[in-house]
Write an enzyme that holds these catalytic residues in place. Structure first.
Site, mmCIF file in Angstrom:
data_model
loop_
_atom_site.group_PDB
_atom_site.id
_atom_site.type_symbol
_atom_site.label_atom_id
_atom_site.label_comp_id
_atom_site.label_asym_id
_atom_site.label_seq_id
_atom_site.Cartn_x
_atom_site.Cartn_y
_atom_site.Cartn_z
ATOM 1 N N GLN A 100 -3.316 1.264 3.468
ATOM 2 C CA GLN A 100 -3.199 1.339 2.057
ATOM 3 C C GLN A 100 -3.618 2.620 1.491
ATOM 4 O O GLN A 100 -3.755 2.996 0.144
ATOM 5 C CB GLN A 100 -4.194 0.274 1.275
ATOM 6 C CG GLN A 100 -3.809 -0.979 1.514
ATOM 7 C CD GLN A 100 -2.295 -1.632 0.661
ATOM 8 O OE1 GLN A 100 -1.876 -0.564 -0.035
ATOM 9 N NE2 GLN A 100 -1.760 -2.604 1.070
ATOM 10 N N LYS B 39 4.778 1.094 4.035
ATOM 11 C CA LYS B 39 4.105 1.202 2.817
ATOM 12 C C LYS B 39 4.063 2.834 2.146
ATOM 13 O O LYS B 39 3.509 2.839 1.386
ATOM 14 C CB LYS B 39 2.598 0.775 3.064
ATOM 15 C CG LYS B 39 2.624 -0.743 3.400
ATOM 16 C CD LYS B 39 1.255 -1.166 3.521
ATOM 17 C CE LYS B 39 0.923 -2.483 4.210
ATOM 18 N NZ LYS B 39 1.285 -3.665 3.300
#
Ligand code: PMP
Length: 413
Positions: free
Chosen positions: A204, A227
Site C-alpha cells: 500500500q 496496486k
C-alpha cells in the site's frame, strides 16, 4: 514530470472512459487494485507482438528478446527501489506469495521454540496467517504491536515487545485499512538493535511514495504490481543478498536448478533459484512500464494530486455527522489516500451496494484484516481509496451517493 490538470491523468486510463451511457465511472477502490494506464497495456501488447518466447531457454532471437525483456524489468525494479543488485529482486505472483516465500524458506529454517515473530495487529491476513502457521510449526510465538485510539502503532509496544527473543519483525508500511503513518525507521532501528530481521510489506505504500530499501535498511520488502498500475499476477520480493543466498528454495522444478541426477539436485544461483517454472514475462514487462509511468509522472506529483483529493474527501466526509472515519492523521504526519469509515445505521455492505447503483465503486467488509476489525470493535467498514486518476468530482459523487443511502434507509441527511 511536471504538473498537469488532475482531470488529465484520468484520460491515461481507458477503463475510466468505458462507462455505460452517460454514467461516469467513479472508481474508489485502488487500494484493492489500481487501474492500468494505456502505456502499460500497450507495453504488454507490444511484448506479445514482438518478443514472446519462453525466456531463459532458447538460443534463438525471440527467446533472447523475451529474456532481455524479463531481465530488463528486473534491473528496472532494482534501481526503482534502490536495491544493490538485480540479484536481490525475485519475481513472484504478488505480496502474498512474497511473504509466504519468506515464511516457508527463511523463517522455517531459523525459528525455534522460544523465538518470537512480531507484527502489528493492523496487518493484512497475508502478513499474518503465514506467521501463525510457521510459528505453530516451529514452536515460535506470534507477538502483536497494538494501536492507540488514532490508529497509530503504540511506541510503548515497539519499545517493550521487540526484544532479544524477536527474530522477525514484519509490518505494512501503510495499512490497507487505516492509511496513517507507520514509524518505519523507528521499527527498523529497534528490530536491528534486537538482532531481528525486518520485512516491510510495501503493497500500500509503493503506489504513493518512493521505496528505498537501502536507505531504510530493510532486510526484505514485498509488493504487488497490480496496486501500482501494473498487471495482475506479478509481484516482487526484495531481499538482501547476504540473506537470500543462504535461503533454501521455495517452489522447485524447471528453471531453478543447476544440475539434476536421479536422486539429487543442485540449485541455480540468485535470483533464478526462487523462480521455478516458466516466468510471467508479460507481467514483468507491464511492471517495468508501470515504473516508467510512475517515474514520468513523478512521486511528488502523484502525492500532490492524491493529497488534494484525499484532503477534500476527509473534509467533506468529516463534515457529515453520521460518518465515522477510522485512523486520524496527526499534525505533520502524512495521511495516505486510504479511508475506512462507517455510516451510522447502515451496514457497510448495504452502503456499498447502494453506492454501486449510483455508479460509485468502494470496498466494504473486513478488508482481509479481521484481527484489526476485532481490535477496533467493528465487524466491517467501508473503504474509499484514491489514486492519481481520481478527482474532486469522484468525491462529490461519493458524498451524493452516501446521502442517497441515508435516504433509502429513511434517515434525513
Ligand atoms: N498487504 C497489504 C497491506 C495489502 O493491502 C494487500 C492487498 N490488499 C496485500 C498485502 C496482499 O496483496 P496481494 O493480494 O496482491 O497478494
Amino acid at each position: 514530470s511536471g504538473t498537469r490538470k488532475i482531470q488529465e491523468y484520468r484520460e491515461d486510463f481507458p477503463i475510466l472512459s468505458h462507462s455505460s451511457g452517460d454514467e461516469r465511472t467513479v472508481y474508489l477502490d485502488s487500494a484493492a487494485t489500481s487501474q492500468r494506464p494505456r502505456q502499460v497495456l500497450d507495453a504488454m501488447t507490444r511484448y506479445y507482438e514482438t518478443a514472446n518466447a519462453n525466456p531463459h531457454r532458447g538460443v534463438y532471437a525471440l527467446a533472447v528478446a523475451s529474456t532481455e525483456a524479463y531481465e530488463g524489468a528486473r534491473s528496472k525494479v532494482a534501481s526503482f527501489i534502490g536495491a544493490a543488485s538485480p540479484q536481490e529482486i525475485i519475481f513472484t505472483r504478488n505480496t502474498t506469495e512474497s511473504i509466504n516465500l519468506i515464511a516457508w524458506t527463511y523463517a522455517r529454517s531459523i525459528l525455534k521454540k522460544g523465538d518470537e515473530v512480531v507484527i502489528p495487529v493492523s496487518e493484512h491476513h497475508s502478513n499474518l496467517v503465514p506467521w501463525q502457521i510457521v510459528c505453530a510449526e516451529t514452536g515460535a510465538s506470534l507477538v502483536y504491536l497494538y494501536l492507540d485510539d488514532d490508529g497509530y502503532i503504540r511506541d510503548e509496544d515497539i519499545k517493550t515487545k521487540i526484544t532479544a527473543r524477536t527474530k522477525i519483525v514484519a509490518f505494512a508500511v501503510v495499512s490497507n485499512v487505516l492509511g496513517v503513518e507507520v514509524p518505519v525507521r523507528r521499527i527498523v532501528e529497534k528490530a536491528h538493535e534486537a538482532g531481528a530481521v525486518v520485512i516491510a510489506d510495501c503493497a500500500q505504500s509503493i503506489p504513493h511514495e518512493r521505496l528505498d530499501v537501502q536507505a531504510l535498511d530493510l532486510d526484505f520488502a514485498t509488493f504487488s504490481g497490480h496496486k501500482m498500475f501494473a498487471p495482475l499476477g506479478i509481484g516482487v520480493l526484495y531481499g538482501k543478498k547476504d540473506i537470500l543466498k543462504d535461503m533454501p528454495p521455495f517452489l522447485t522444478g524447471g528453471d531453478m536448478i543447476e544440475y539434476v541426477t536421479e536422486q539429487h539436485a543442485t540449485f541455480a544461483p540468485l535470483p533464478q533459484r526462487f523462480e521455478a517454472g516458466t516466468q510471467n514475462v508479460e507481467g514483468a514487462v507491464g511492471l517495468a512500464a508501470a515504473i516508467d509511468y510512475i517515474e514520468a509522472v513523478g512521486y511528488d506529483e502523484i502525492r500532490r494530486v492524491e493529497k488534494e483529493v484525499t484532503d477534500y474527501a476527509l473534509d467533506t466526509l468529516g463534515g457529515l455527522p453520521w460518518i465515522h472515519i477510522y485512523g486520524k492523521a496527526r499534525e505533520g504526519d502524512g495521511r495516505y489516500p486510504v479511508m475506512s469509515f462507517t455510516v451510522d445505521g447502515i451496514h457497510p455492505h448495504d452502503v456499498a451496494s447502494i453506492l454501486d447503483t449510483e455508479g460509485v465503486a468502494i470496498r466494504a467488509g473486513h478488508h482481509c484484516a479481521q484481527p484489526l476489525m476485532q481490535y477496533l470493535g467493528a465487524h466491517a467498514t467501508c473503504r474509499a481509496s484514491i489514486s492519481i486518476y481520481n478527482t474532486r468530482e469522484d468525491i462529490d459523487a461519493l458524498v451524493a451517493a452516501l446521502k442517497k443511502a441515508r435516504e433509502v434507509f429513511g434517515y434525513g441527511s
